[in-house]
Each structure stands twice: as C-alpha cells, then as structure tokens.
Enzyme design. Structure first.
Site, PDB file in Angstrom:
ATOM      1  N   LYS A  76       0.862  -1.183   0.000  1.00  0.00           N
ATOM      2  CA  LYS A  76       0.000   0.000   0.000  1.00  0.00           C
ATOM      3  C   LYS A  76       0.903   1.239   0.000  1.00  0.00           C
ATOM      4  O   LYS A  76       1.934   1.251   0.683  1.00  0.00           O
ATOM      5  CB  LYS A  76      -0.897  -0.034   1.256  1.00  0.00           C
ATOM      6  N   SER A 151      -9.885   2.072   3.018  1.00  0.00           N
ATOM      7  CA  SER A 151      -8.974   2.828   2.185  1.00  0.00           C
ATOM      8  C   SER A 151      -7.965   1.975   1.430  1.00  0.00           C
ATOM      9  O   SER A 151      -7.337   2.464   0.502  1.00  0.00           O
ATOM     10  CB  SER A 151      -8.208   3.819   3.064  1.00  0.00           C
ATOM     11  N   SER A 175     -10.268  -0.290   7.126  1.00  0.00           N
ATOM     12  CA  SER A 175      -9.635  -0.119   5.816  1.00  0.00           C
ATOM     13  C   SER A 175      -8.985  -1.369   5.229  1.00  0.00           C
ATOM     14  O   SER A 175      -8.605  -1.366   4.066  1.00  0.00           O
ATOM     15  CB  SER A 175      -8.592   0.997   5.875  1.00  0.00           C
TER      16      SER A 175
END
Lengths: 482, 478
Positions: A76, A151, A175
């Site tokens: 990420k 997210s 998330s």
C-alpha cells in the site's frame, strides 16, 4: 499460476517449477494489461522487481531460500519505500520519495519478497471506497462499476484482480476488512501494537495498524509471521513474542465459543447478507463450535466516537505537510501565511480537509471536553463491552459490512453515509483488538465478508479459525468472473 | 501608593543529553545548519518518536534535588501551532501530567537572609529549530539542528517579590543544574532561558494584579533590568488610572524597555491533546532509588560542610559552594596547601578577580588548582610573604613558571635569618638618625617608615613579622 497465493507460489518456486523472475514478469505483464482499467497501482517498480527477483533466484539456487524468497507482493502506498515515491494517495506527497523503508517493508524485503509496486488508496487512508485518492478511484475487479472498498482499495483490487498474489494494507477503522469483504479476500488487522508503524504514514496514530490482504488465511499467516513483532522505533509496538502463525492453522475448532453481537444483526443489515453470514456460522457449528448471542451495548456510539478521535489525531499528524520541507508547495507564495494556506488548500483533497477541520474543531478550547474527552470515555466503554463479551466467548463473529460493494460515486456526496460504511469494523479499532474478514458467500455474484474479532494478541486463533473455515468451504477460492 | 511586585519564573533548561529528546541525533552546539537533523527531526511522514531515557533520568534528578514530588505516571502532549522552525506542526510537551511536581528552592540574598520559593512543576519538552533571517536578504533560512533538543521547563510559584530575588532564584537554579550535571548551564548558548511573569498590586492586597509575560531573557543582568523596567511601566500605568493588559512582552536590552508582541501570538489556541505516539512515562520506586543514589552533594549541604570542616564564614562558604567548579577548585587548593582560610581568600580574591576580568571560567583557569596550592604553601611555610605572593601570582599569570620556579629565579625567598635582618635594621637606624629621634620622642607613626625602609633594603624579602620585632626591639632599646 496467477490465480495462486503466496503458499502455492512459494511451493512452485521451491520445486523449481517456476523462477522468481518468471512469476514476477508474469505479474508485471498482468499489471500492464489491467492496471489502466483497475487503477490498483499508483507506482509499478518493474525494473527493481525484476532485479530483486533475479537476486532471489540466486539465493534459492544457493540453497538459502526462505518461504518468501522470490514471492512478489505489493505495498500500500502508505508505507515508505527507499527511493520509490510514497504518495499516500495525495497530491501533497506526489513528489515525495522517502529516504527510508518502513519496518514492514524492510522486514518483507529481508525475507526475500519482491516488490511489484505501490498500491492506490484513499488519500491519507481517509475513505471507505477508494474514491478520495488523488490518483483517481480504484475499480472493483468483480464489477468495474463498483468500488473496491477503502482505504486499502488498491491493495484489495490488486490481489482480487490477480495483479499480485498478496499485498500489505492498513486499517484505522476498517480499511483492510471492508475492502476484503467487497473483493472476496482474507484481510487481517492485527492487535494495535502487533506490527510496527515506523514508516507507515500516520492517519490516526492510536488506531492505525498494518495488516495484509491475501487469498487465504494461510497466506496471511505467512505474511504476518514476517511482519509482526516489536520495533524499538515504534514506542507503541508491543514487546511480546510472535508465535508461528502457520503452526496452529489446523487446530480443530471443537469447543470454540463464538459470540454474535445482537447489534451487528440489527437494522441496516441487508437480509441476503445476513442469510449468508448465518450459513457461515452454521458451518462453524458443524466444525464443533457453539454460538451464543452477546451484546455490545455501546456499539452505536462507535462511529461518532471514531469521527472525533481519528480526525483529532489526524489534524495534528497532517500539520507537518506545510510546504516548508518536502511535499507540495504552492507556486510563488507571497508570505508565510500564503505558503501555508495555499500549499495545504491545493495539496489536500476535500475529505482530508474536512477531517482536519473536524479534528481541529474537536480539540479547540471550549470544545475539547465535550468532544475529545467524551469520545475517549466512550472508547473506554466500547473496549469494556468487548472485554466483557470476550470473557464469555473466544471470538466474536458477524458481517464485516452490511452490504456488498456499492456503485462508484453513489456515496461521495454524503460523507455521513460513507462514514457509516465502517459500522461493524470501527469499534474493533477503538478497542485495539485483532479482526479478520474472510469471504463467506456471494450475494448476487458479489462477495461478502465474515468478520472475526478476537482477544488482544489472539491473531493465531483468528487465523486458525479462518483457515479451518477455508478448509471446509471454498468461498475464498471464488474469483471475479471476467 | 505603595506597590508590591509579584514575579513567577518559567525557566527552560537545556538538558545535557548526548542525543535529542525523541531521536538519536546529536545535540552538539554549533554544527553546520541541518547537519544534525534526521528523518524524525525533519518530521518526514511515517517517522515516530522514541523517548530518550537519559532525559527522564535528568528530570527526576532535578525533581529529587528540589524535594519535589516525582509523578509515577506522566504524559506527553502535543501542543499544536504552525511555525517554520517547528517541523511537525506541534511541539511535544507535558501539560497536565508533568514528570516533576511541587518542590522548593531556597535562595540566599546578599545580606545573608534566605527565602524558600515554591516550584510548581518541571516538565520535559522538545526545543524548536531556528529561523535564520540575517544571511538571507529576501528569504528565511531554517536550521533544524536544535529541533528536538530536550528541555526541562521549571515553573516557579509567583512568590518572588523583587528583581533581586528573581536573580537569586535563577542563580541558585543555575548552580543546581550544573551541580546535578543535567545541563552545562551555558547561558550564552541558550542552555538556560527565562520567561518572567510580572505583575504589581497595592501592598497588602491578596489578589494578584494582571500579569505580563516577558519572554526570553537570557542573562542574570537582563532579568534584573527587564523586571525593574516592567514593574516601573506597570506602576506608571496603574498610577495614571490605566489597566494592565495580559500579554506577552519582549525585553529589548539595547533600549532597556519591554514591548508588546503581536496579540495574535497570545491568542493562540494550542489544542493540546495526549501524544498518541508515546506511552505514558511510568516511574517506579527502583528507578527513583537508583537516581537518588547518583545525586551529588548539593550546594547547601556543601556550604554547611565548608563551614564545619574548614571553619569558613557562612558568606565565604556560600560563595565557594555556589559554583561546582569553584568549590572543587577551592578544595583542591586547601588540600594541597593545608590552609583552608588562606585558600578561600586566594580563590575568592586574586584568582576570581583575574578570572572575572578576563571572562574565563574557573574550569579553564590558566593557573591550575595544584599551582595555586603551591603558591599558597609558600606563604604558609613562610618562604614568601603575602605581598611577595601577589607578585609571584602575577608572574604565574604571565606564564613565567610555577611559584617555586619564580621564587627561585627571582630570588624572592623570604629572609628569616635574624642576624641578616638585624644587619639591615642596624644600617637603616644608623642612616636615619633624625627619624630615630622623632620616634623616640613619641612619634610612633615613624615606625612604618622604618619598616618600609627595611623591606626596601631587603627587596621585600625580609620576613615582615621578624622585621617588626627586631625594629621595635632596637628602637626602644638604648
């Protein structure tokens, strides 16, 4: 091969069926074919990945390979990576190249993992649909008109879309688990303090935790074995021994006591989702577990408390983006105030600005007690609810999300509707507990997730339970049609 | 109307740790700009603080030295404000739960009277960087070397009643932190900085007047001047029927005035909240016991000992004990020569006078304690007189060698041979018949003339005590 996870690739590598360079190239090809469409990656590090793969192959032929040597993964874009852009999904950091690796990145690098690139995300991890990214929304591989969740939407879409076999992710209010639910993946958020936050760009420091998005509980166990552990550079990481998460995956579940919170099966939960979740619970009964209804009395306060505490911390955490030392700086500032105002107005997106303002307000003189202190008290009550419940049961189960993935753009105009996305996941962060979401069925051809919450540092048990479910079912093997 | 002044001091002491409060970067003073700033000090994304345990030890050490309550659990908070030399956009400090609670400091005034001043609290916090304006005509430079340097902010109760007390308090505090080894105390490098909260009220009034905070006064002298000028300003306003505005004021040493800082600075809402990147600091009994064991002999105790062990006056003992290095120097001289009172006189007298004039710290004195002990020893064993010793001291300062070497080279050894002195006395008496007559006619003042002549003839080397005795003998004997 591309529909495999870490365990299968590792096994193929060790049998010599494929080289790391070959599998890495195959993923890179897949990325160039589909990333334009999915928008899962912000940065693809092809050259570096192939070099790492070649090194891994050498290590393997020298007989020094570990389970991860040569296995490609994605990070990420919230984790700092030396020499590679780390944007956090924001224009503010579009020009930021970190001079150091996050501990998570460093550990995986040391284990021999190959980094394919950096995945898309909601800006500064603020979002539940991956639509707040400066780099545009990520599409759900199951249906390109739907969101992947957020997210960690880029990591989820990359794994579900087979643009990588596994990815790192982070979870502040859901998330990891919500995108796992929307994309048919296994996503674990470990206990707060289990994985180092060093080099992981802060959203809300007391809630942020790194975890994984994978195809199976076994893959999560393999990754967590490497990622977990005390880090002297993170004062909030916990100095407890890390068990071998793979060693206990196959422990029988007979006698397991499962609690199901009344509040997670109430109004708002889509009936089709409830049906699937109840079916999954029945599966656990078949594996020898008992089920008991429990109550998390203060659950309905969790979103409100979260949206005071998280923005308050964020308002301070994001103060460093001032255009002075790094990151975005507005053109031709006339004075200091202009530099601050325009750099931040132009560098941050709308949702980030909204949360900075909410957090600043909540900490202001005259409001601090009414908002921040009150929210902290509620947080304590929520933690107490879980502690009480987990005295009676071993784990708590329920839906990860009340519904399947929703259409792109359908909630962007309504922040509160978006905030309610995390209704079942957010309390877990407030309590600091470990939580995992595993695929538990399909509704109208779209995946739904079962959330399992455990006691502090009970990751091994969560992975064991998830793995046993995945031995008995094949929901986790479902992949997007096209 | 008679006015009473009320002063409370906030003193920032730079702790003498090798590295910063929350990062491993060096705190050395004077390095090239931004060479002592790592990824955390620059506030790069993803970086986290790790508390420097040495800073905690030093804070606790201070707390124990002022008899303060040591809080078993203290908490760091974020103080939020934007400024270019504050990289994170917040300063990490301690608001509601400081490490050190209430304590006291006893100050001694010039007349020997003492007062005990309350210390409200002492908390750890990080320093900011520096904004550099001079080198850049149109821009501002930022140097983050100082950013994150550990400070101990020591807050007094508003119990000081005049500028002299404030200075005495600061001097005592300075003495203490140097004794404890928790700071180098170098005020010229900002190792000790002072903000003064000053207000006045009619004498007898129990309510405090509105206060002004005077920022960053960095020498004892300026503290006294700044407070006096501020007190005068406030009294002027009040006597004219005006009101004091609660505000922050800067002291301008050149114009000797205080002036208001922009009101914006005062109106800041710092939005404090607990620092989520750090755990609370938990201090247990064993830790406190360990720090207690490292406490040195403190100034007040040392002064007592100087009085009992060396028979020094309270004044001399206080002066010598106030500075750790002076005290150590004095004890070395006393041990080396065996005469503590004489040693005290030399250290506080000729040596200190020279060091003050040359602006040299005693730790860098050109005359080492052993060298001064050598000189004083020669007075003690009657090799030279005190007067000759002053000349030898001057020669030592000129780098002419040790006391022994100078005495030998210049032939300054005192004449104690009675026969030799008698010869000189006889010669002087023979050469000055008129003065002899005067003396014998009752002009006792002439005696000094004879002493002078004898010393002159012996080039100062004759033992003055013997000269006196022999002269008296010969002048009165017929």
């Amino acid at each position: 091969m591309l529909k495999q996870g870490i365990a299968a690739i590792s096994s193929s590598l060790s049998k010599g069926e494929i080289s790391s360079v070959e599998i890495t190239q195959a993923y890179l090809d897949q990325i160039s074919r589909h990333n334009n469409d999915l928008n899962a990656y912000i940065t693809v590090t092809a050259e570096q990945a192939l070099a790492q793969a070649a090194t891994a192959d050498k290590i393997r032929s020298a007989g020094n390979a570990g389970v991860f040597t040569g296995v490609p993964i994605a990070h990420k874009d919230i984790f700092c990576t030396t020499g590679v852009k780390t944007s956090c999904g924001s224009r503010m950091l579009d020009n930021f190249i970190a001079p150091y690796n996050a501990t998570v990145v460093e550990k995986l690098l040391a284990s021999g993992a190959v980094m394919l690139g950096k995945t898309n995300m909601d800006e500064f991890a603020m979002g539940s649909s991956n639509e707040t990214s400066y780099y545009g929304p990520v599409k759900n591989p199951w249906n390109r008109s739907l969101v992947p969740g957020g997210s960690s939407g880029g990591s989820a879409a990359a794994v579900a879309g087979h643009l990588c076999p596994a990815a790192t992710a982070t979870d502040t209010g859901g998330s990891i688990r919500q995108p796992a639910s929307f994309c048919g993946l296994t996503g674990i958020k470990p206990t707060y303090g289990r994985v180092s936050r060093w080099g992981m760009i802060a959203f809300a420091s007391s809630l942020d935790q790194a975890g994984t998005l994978t195809h199976s509980a076994e893959d999560s166990a393999i990754m967590l074995n490497i990622m977990a552990g005390f880090d002297p550079k993170d004062s909030t990481s916990v100095d407890l021994p890390v068990p071998d998460y793979c060693a206990t995956l196959n422990k029988p579940l007979a006698g397991l006591r499962i609690g199901i919170p009344r509040q997670h099966f109430a109004e708002g939960l889509k009936p089709e989702v409830e049906t699937q979740i109840r079916a999954a619970l029945h599966e656990f009964e078949k594996l020898g577990a008992t089920i008991k209804e429990i109550s998390l009395e203060n659950n309905h306060y969790s979103v409100a408390a979260y949206y005071v505490i998280a923005p308050a911390e964020a308002s301070a955490n994001l103060a460093r983006y001032d255009g002075v030392r790094f990151g975005y700086r507005c053109a031709k500032p006339v004075d200091l105030e202009d530099l601050y105002k325009r750099s931040r107005a132009e560098g941050f997106g709308a949702e980030v600005k909204r949360r900075i303002m909410v957090g600043t307000y909540a900490l202001s003189a005259g409001y601090y007690d009414a908002y921040y202190i009150k929210a902290q008290k509620v947080r304590r009550l929520i933690k107490n609810d879980f502690e009480r419940a987990l005295n009676e049961v071993d784990v708590i189960m329920g839906p990860t999300s009340p519904h399947t993935a929703f259409p792109l753009g359908s909630k962007t105009k309504d922040p509160v509707a978006m905030y309610l996305e995390d209704i079942y996941t957010i309390a877990v962060n407030l309590a600091g507990l470990p939580g995992i979401s595993i695929p538990a069925g399909l509704v109208n051809g779209l995946p739904i997730g079962l959330q399992i919450v455990g006691r502090d540092f009970d990751e091994a048990k969560l992975l064991n339970i998830a793995h046993m479910f995945q031995q008995a079912t094949d929901w986790h093997k479902q992949t997007p049609g096209a | 109307m008679e006015w009473e002044t009320v002063i409370g001091l906030e003193v920032h002491v730079q702790l003498a740790t090798a590295s910063k409060l929350f990062s491993g970067t060096s705190t050395r003073f004077g390095a090239e700009p931004n060479t002592q700033a790592n990824v955390f000090d620059l506030a790069l994304p993803g970086t986290l603080p790790v508390l420097n345990g040495k800073a905690v030890e030093m804070a606790v050490k201070f707390g124990l030295a002022v008899g303060a309550q040591i809080n078993r659990k203290s908490v760091f908070d974020r103080k939020n404000y934007f400024y270019p030399d504050l990289p994170k956009g917040y300063q990490t400090s301690q608001l509601d739960h400081p490490t050190v609670g209430k304590g006291t400091l006893t100050i001694t005034m010039e007349d020997g009277s003492t007062r005990t001043i309350g210390i409200t609290r002492a908390h750890m916090e990080e320093d900011a960087g520096k904004s550099l304006h001079e080198e850049f005509p149109t821009d501002t430079g930022i140097d983050l070397n100082r950013a994150g340097t550990p400070l101990l902010e020591i807050v007094s109760e508003p119990e000081l009643r005049n500028a002299k007390e404030a200075v005495a308090y600061l001097k005592k505090l300075h003495s203490l932190i140097v004794y404890l080894g928790i700071s180098d105390g170098d005020m010229s490098q900002g190792s000790m900085r002072c903000d003064a909260n000053v207000s006045v009220r009619p004498k007898g009034e129990s309510k405090f007047g509105t206060r002004a905070e005077i920022k960053n006064i960095n020498s004892f002298r300026f503290v006294e001047k700044a407070i006096n000028i501020e007190v005068a300003r406030q009294i002027d306003i009040l006597e004219d029927g005006g009101k004091i505005v609660q505000e922050t004021r800067l002291y301008d040493a050149v114009k000797n005035e205080t002036r208001s800082m922009r009101s914006k600075e005062v109106a800041n809402d710092y939005r404090y909240f607990p620092e989520p990147d750090l755990l609370p600091v938990v201090i247990d009994e064993a830790f406190i016991a360990r720090i207690k064991a490292t406490l040195p002999e403190l100034p007040d105790i040392k002064s007592q000992r100087f009085q009992s062990q060396y028979g020094l006056s309270p004044y001399d003992a206080n002066v010598l004990a106030a500075d750790l290095h002076v005290a150590a120097y004095f004890e070395e001289v006393a041990a080396g020569c065996g005469d503590a009172k004489l040693s005290a006189n030399w250290v506080m007298g000729d040596l200190q006078a020279y060091l003050n004039k040359a602006e040299i710290d005693i730790s860098k004195s050109p005359i080492a304690s052993t060298a001064l002990a050598n000189l004083v020893s020669r007075i003690v064993d009657n090799t030279i007189s005190s007067k000759i010793a002053k000349a030898v001291f001057e020669a030592m300062l000129n780098g002419e060698g040790s006391a022994d070497e100078i005495i030998a080279a210049k032939g300054l050894k005192q004449v104690t041979d009675t026969g030799a002195i008698e010869k000189v006395v006889d010669a002087v008496i023979a050469a000055n018949p008129k003065q002899v007559e005067q003396y014998r006619a009752g002009g006792e003042k002439v005696f000094a003339f004879f002493v002078g002549q004898v010393m002159k003839e012996s080039r100062g080397k004759a033992n003055p005590v013997q000269v006196n005795e022999i002269l008296l003998d010969k002048l009165t004997a017929k």
